[in-house]
Design an enzyme around this catalytic site. Structure first.
Site, PDB file in Angstrom:
ATOM      1  N   ARG A  49      14.257  23.654  -1.404  1.00  0.00           N
ATOM      2  CA  ARG A  49      13.333  24.727  -1.048  1.00  0.00           C
ATOM      3  C   ARG A  49      12.717  24.571   0.341  1.00  0.00           C
ATOM      4  NH1 ARG A  49      13.776  24.434  -6.396  1.00  0.00           N
ATOM      5  NH2 ARG A  49      14.096  22.286  -5.799  1.00  0.00           N
ATOM      6  N   THR A  50      12.161  23.388   0.608  1.00  0.00           N
ATOM      7  CA  THR A  50      11.387  23.217   1.843  1.00  0.00           C
ATOM      8  C   THR A  50      12.297  23.307   3.067  1.00  0.00           C
ATOM      9  OG1 THR A  50       9.998  21.732   0.564  1.00  0.00           O
ATOM     10  CG2 THR A  50       9.639  21.774   2.939  1.00  0.00           C
ATOM     11  N   LYS A  77      22.348   3.428  12.605  1.00  0.00           N
ATOM     12  CA  LYS A  77      22.653   2.317  13.524  1.00  0.00           C
ATOM     13  C   LYS A  77      21.375   1.562  13.887  1.00  0.00           C
ATOM     14  CE  LYS A  77      26.109   5.273  15.730  1.00  0.00           C
ATOM     15  NZ  LYS A  77      26.320   6.052  16.956  1.00  0.00           N
TER      16      LYS A  77
HETATM   17  N1   CP Z   1       8.779  21.771  -3.658  1.00  0.00           N
HETATM   18  C1   CP Z   1       9.622  21.095  -2.868  1.00  0.00           C
HETATM   19  O1   CP Z   1       9.216  20.372  -1.959  1.00  0.00           O
HETATM   20  O2   CP Z   1      10.945  21.293  -3.161  1.00  0.00           O
HETATM   21  P1   CP Z   1      12.151  20.628  -2.371  1.00  0.00           P
HETATM   22  O3   CP Z   1      12.106  19.154  -2.646  1.00  0.00           O
HETATM   23  O4   CP Z   1      13.400  21.279  -2.926  1.00  0.00           O
HETATM   24  O5   CP Z   1      11.969  20.907  -0.922  1.00  0.00           O
END
Ligand code: CP
Length: 308
Positions: A49-50, A77
């Site tokens: 999502r993020t 590295k």
């Molecule tokens: N809520 C959230 O941070 O989802 P992700 O880990 O998929 O980004």
């Protein structure tokens, strides 16, 4: 200015970001206000999502985006975070979105970039904070109520290891919400009460009279670490289901459920509840995440709505 935490954000600033996010939902983006900007994403931990929403947000606003994958970047590295930061600055990056398993990593990156134009967004640093998640949660809640003042919000699950919980506690309290943390003692420490929240080790009493339930993802490794006896037992005592909502005397028509994702369906929350849009804001949170992140990028990169 960078976005590292919700602690230092004024209520006025947050309201401006939220208002701008709501207005962005109605725009068509034919103009590209960030067309001269370069945004880099640097995710040392998994994300759907993020990362996707920051990338889509930046591209929709016209920015160029480079996704640096630490698993195949020079970090393999032995390159330090500071040197990766300086490399991004040398390449003309305007803003870095970072997720990292270590608490404080976003601050370290910001410090390394302090003499450059590069701004930093903390997209989740260890157990510390995840400010854009809390901002999108706030928008999702605000869309369902005329005021958050006095609303009871129960955060259920692994608050101890949760950056989402911390950012939400800091942010929602600014708007007058009363917060209960609910979960087993291994995952919710009494120490949280110093932040002005109440701690409950019993689901029924912890969610009683709540207006909103924010259900946290249960990381399965917590069982291996001995913090919970088993996932089945966690579900039995702290899982959110139609039954547990009824047991606590809550009315489904009067509450809303949030979850930051990814969801462990059938562990911290029943699958059918997640997709019941009359009570669940989970899908709306993802949608709002895009516009909140657009709003953040617009603000940090020095543009405003008038340019769209
Ligand atoms: N809520 C959230 O941070 O989802 P992700 O880990 O998929 O980004």
């Amino acid at each position: 200015m960078s976005l590292l935490s919700t602690q230092n954000l004024s209520k006025e600033y947050v309201l401006r970001l939220i208002k701008q996010a709501s207005e962005l939902q109605k725009k068509d983006f034919s103009e590209k206000p960030l067309k001269d900007k370069l945004v880099a994403t640097l995710f040392y931990e998994a994300s759907t999502r993020t990362r996707a929403s920051f990338e889509i947000a930046a591209k929709r606003l016209g920015a160029e985006v480079v996704n640096l994958d630490p698993s195949i970047a020079s970090v393999q590295k032995g390159e330090t975070l500071e040197d990766t930061a300086r490399t991004l600055a040398d390449l003309g990056t305007d803003l870095v979105v970072i997720r990292h398993p270590s608490s404080g990593a976003a601050y370290k990156l910001n410090e390394a970039l302090k003499n450059t134009k590069v701004q930093v967004i903390n997209a989740g640093d260890g157990m510390n904070e995840h400010p854009s998640q809390a901002l999108l949660d706030l928008l999702s809640i605000m869309e369902t109520t005329s005021s958050i003042e006095g609303k009871k919000i129960a955060i259920i699950g692994d608050s101890l290891h949760s950056r989402v919980a911390r950012s939400n506690i800091y942010l929602l309290q600014k708007f007058g919400a009363q917060i209960n943390l609910v979960g087993p003692p291994g995952l919710v420490a009494r120490d949280f009460e110093a932040l002005g929240v109440k701690v409950f080790y019993d689901l029924n009493t912890g969610i009683k009279n709540a207006n909103y339930l924010i259900v946290l993802r249960l990381q399965k490794e917590r069982q291996a670490a001995g913090l919970i006896p088993s996932l089945e037992e966690y579900h039995k005592f702290f899982g959110i289901s139609y039954q547990s909502i009824e047991n606590a005397g809550l009315n489904l028509k009067e509450i809303k459920l949030l979850h930051p994702g990814p969801v462990n369906r059938g562990i911290e929350i029943d699958s059918d509840l997640v997709d019941n849009d009359s009570v669940s804001l989970v899908h709306r949170q993802v949608y709002n995440g895009l516009y909140v992140r657009m709003s953040i990028l617009m603000d940090l990169l020095g543009n405003n709505l008038n340019k769209i």
